[in-house]
Design a protein around this motif. Structure first.
Motif, short mmCIF file in Angstrom:
data_model
loop_
_atom_site.label_atom_id
_atom_site.label_comp_id
_atom_site.label_asym_id
_atom_site.label_seq_id
_atom_site.Cartn_x
_atom_site.Cartn_y
_atom_site.Cartn_z
N THR A 99 41.54 30.19 47.59
CA THR A 99 40.89 30.80 48.74
C THR A 99 41.47 30.12 49.97
OG1 THR A 99 39.07 29.22 48.66
CG2 THR A 99 38.75 31.28 47.49
N ASP A 179 42.04 36.51 51.23
CA ASP A 179 40.82 36.29 50.43
C ASP A 179 40.23 37.60 49.91
OD1 ASP A 179 41.27 33.66 50.94
OD2 ASP A 179 39.40 33.29 52.01
N HIS A 187 40.00 37.10 41.41
CA HIS A 187 38.67 36.52 41.16
C HIS A 187 37.79 37.47 40.34
CE1 HIS A 187 39.53 34.07 45.09
NE2 HIS A 187 40.42 33.87 44.13
N ILE A 235 35.73 28.39 43.82
CA ILE A 235 36.40 29.62 44.30
C ILE A 235 35.35 30.71 44.52
CG2 ILE A 235 37.92 31.52 43.62
CD1 ILE A 235 39.74 29.44 42.26
N ASN A 239 34.60 32.13 48.24
CA ASN A 239 35.00 33.51 48.53
C ASN A 239 33.85 34.46 48.20
OD1 ASN A 239 36.83 35.32 49.56
ND2 ASN A 239 37.89 35.66 47.61
#
Lengths: 284, 284
Positions: A99, A179, A187, A235, A239
């Motif tokens: 991130t 991001d 992610h 993370i 984010n």
């Protein structure tokens, strides 16, 4: 040029291997808060010597922070403070976290901000620790340089040279755009994979043979569920907004699929699958 | 021994390749409702000759039905009818579908039921068609023989010999147990992957660069989304109850994860990820 790597795990260790054997770095120094990892990295030859952050900053021209993103923020600040106190004007520090907005913002206005370059080399495996380090890990992958305009031009140039040495494709973009993108294409995949593992491990409690038929398809979908909490919890938290947006959109799609199965709607299922098949454009 | 393959796609074509080159079958005959696939299979040498189902049943000792599960049910019944009409007492027919209960039940009570063996070779790729056929596709994977007690012992013995020739591990289980297991360890993975592809393709409509950072992790999680509707819609519909149970359990896990991210609950996230990491026991 000497390089100093803070965090001797998969990413830091793999960089150490290639930077030295490809002649980018003469010496590679290392530092790890975990004494076992530091000793292992020295023993298996990832780094020439291990030392504390101050000594590493003194002896390295380029400092690479390759630790989980929550730990990276104070360490980055500490390195920039050392640059300022010691009058190091030519050294460069980078991070390699997944991130970018929060860490980039965290040093906004620091007198030495120009010596920091926010980067994200888009490579990895589901394993961690110095034992997981691999040669050629980065070859051919994208390396993001975020908010490049906030870094001194010579610092950015050095970092692009670094990623060239790792055979990566340096790409510049703003940290917030980065991001959003990684929330969806990296992610979210991890959330999905963790949830799949939890679902089937739960089922195993009542059906001990559930894994007898685990196939190659299952293995590839669940592979990321082996990833470490130490790396991934920070993370997800850093984010958070982007990941939540992605997960909510994803749950809607799963429910759309579930509803089509529930109502035995063949046409809807066909059309959802054909639409999903368009992913062939993107991945080989 | 001559083998006849109905459905010259990934599974049927790959079986044809290995059964002939490993000496299990002298001749391999083929049949495909799609004339282009039939001609391609002949041209690239997967089969010696193509013909209609009646001729194939007359000339083959072992008949392999390797078509989507909705189409397989009437074809299986047709083959058993031919066995009965023509007085073929020694021939054997198998299917290779991913769901077993409905197809096995569909011929319950058929006078020739004993000559049918319900099987599921647990191998595949996300590609389809005769061009997707591969040598060694089945090596080392599990081959399920379902409801073996409903088949004649000599028919089961022949099928276990067949899967030995494909270097598979034949495993017997009831068809309903099989269907529960594959719902969790195969069908659910496909739902997940289709939904991920749909989510990110949707996002692309407003953010054309969303795929610029697609990584290895994304590729492996989304790989199954390339699978065909022709094969997967019938699987989801035939294994509807089990897949729905799996998808509902899965949605709960995704929501648990989502809620932990939303409330920034670090401890809960750590514990969910560590629990998911137990999947390391299962997959390499």
């Amino acid at each position: 040029m000497n390089a100093g790597v803070i965090g001797l795990g998969l990413i830091g260790g793999s960089m150490a291997i290639d930077l030295r054997r490809r002649g980018f770095a003469g010496a590679v120094y290392g530092c790890d808060a975990n004494a076992v990892n530091a000793a292992a990295a020295k023993t298996i030859g990832l780094v020439d010597e291990t030392m504390d952050v101050e000594t590493l900053a003194a002896r390295s021209d380029l400092i690479i922070i390759a630790i989980p993103v929550d730990a990276a923020i104070p360490v980055l600040k500490k390195v920039l403070d050392i640059f300022q106190e010691k009058g190091y004007r030519d050294k460069v520090v980078i991070d390699t976290c997944s991130t970018k907005a929060l860490i980039s913002d965290s040093v906004e206005g620091h007198p030495m901000r120009g010596r920091y370059v926010a980067t994200h080399p888009m490579a990895g495996t589901e394993y961690s620790g110095p034992w997981a380090a691999l040669a050629n890990l980065f070859d051919g992958r994208a390396a993001i340089v975020a908010d490049a305009e906030k870094s001194d031009p010579d610092a950015v140039a050095l970092v692009e040279k670094l990623y060239d040495a790792l055979y990566m494709r340096p790409t510049r973009m703003p940290s917030d755009g980065h991001d959003v993108h990684v929330a969806y294409v990296s992610h979210l995949s991890h959330v999905i994979s963790f949830a799949l593992a939890l679902t089937v491990l739960d089922k195993e409690k009542s059906d001990s043979h559930i894994f007898d038929l685990a196939s190659g398809g299952f293995s590839s979908t669940v592979r990321l569920a082996k990833s470490s909490a130490q790396m991934w919890t920070p993370i997800f938290l850093q984010n958070r907004e982007n990941v939540l947006e992605g997960v909510d959109a994803y749950i809607e799609k799963v429910e759309e699929f579930r509803d089509a199965i529930r109502s035995a709607d063949k046409e809807k299922l066909d059309s959802l699958i054909r639409e999903a098949n368009r992913i062939k454009r993107i991945i080989k």
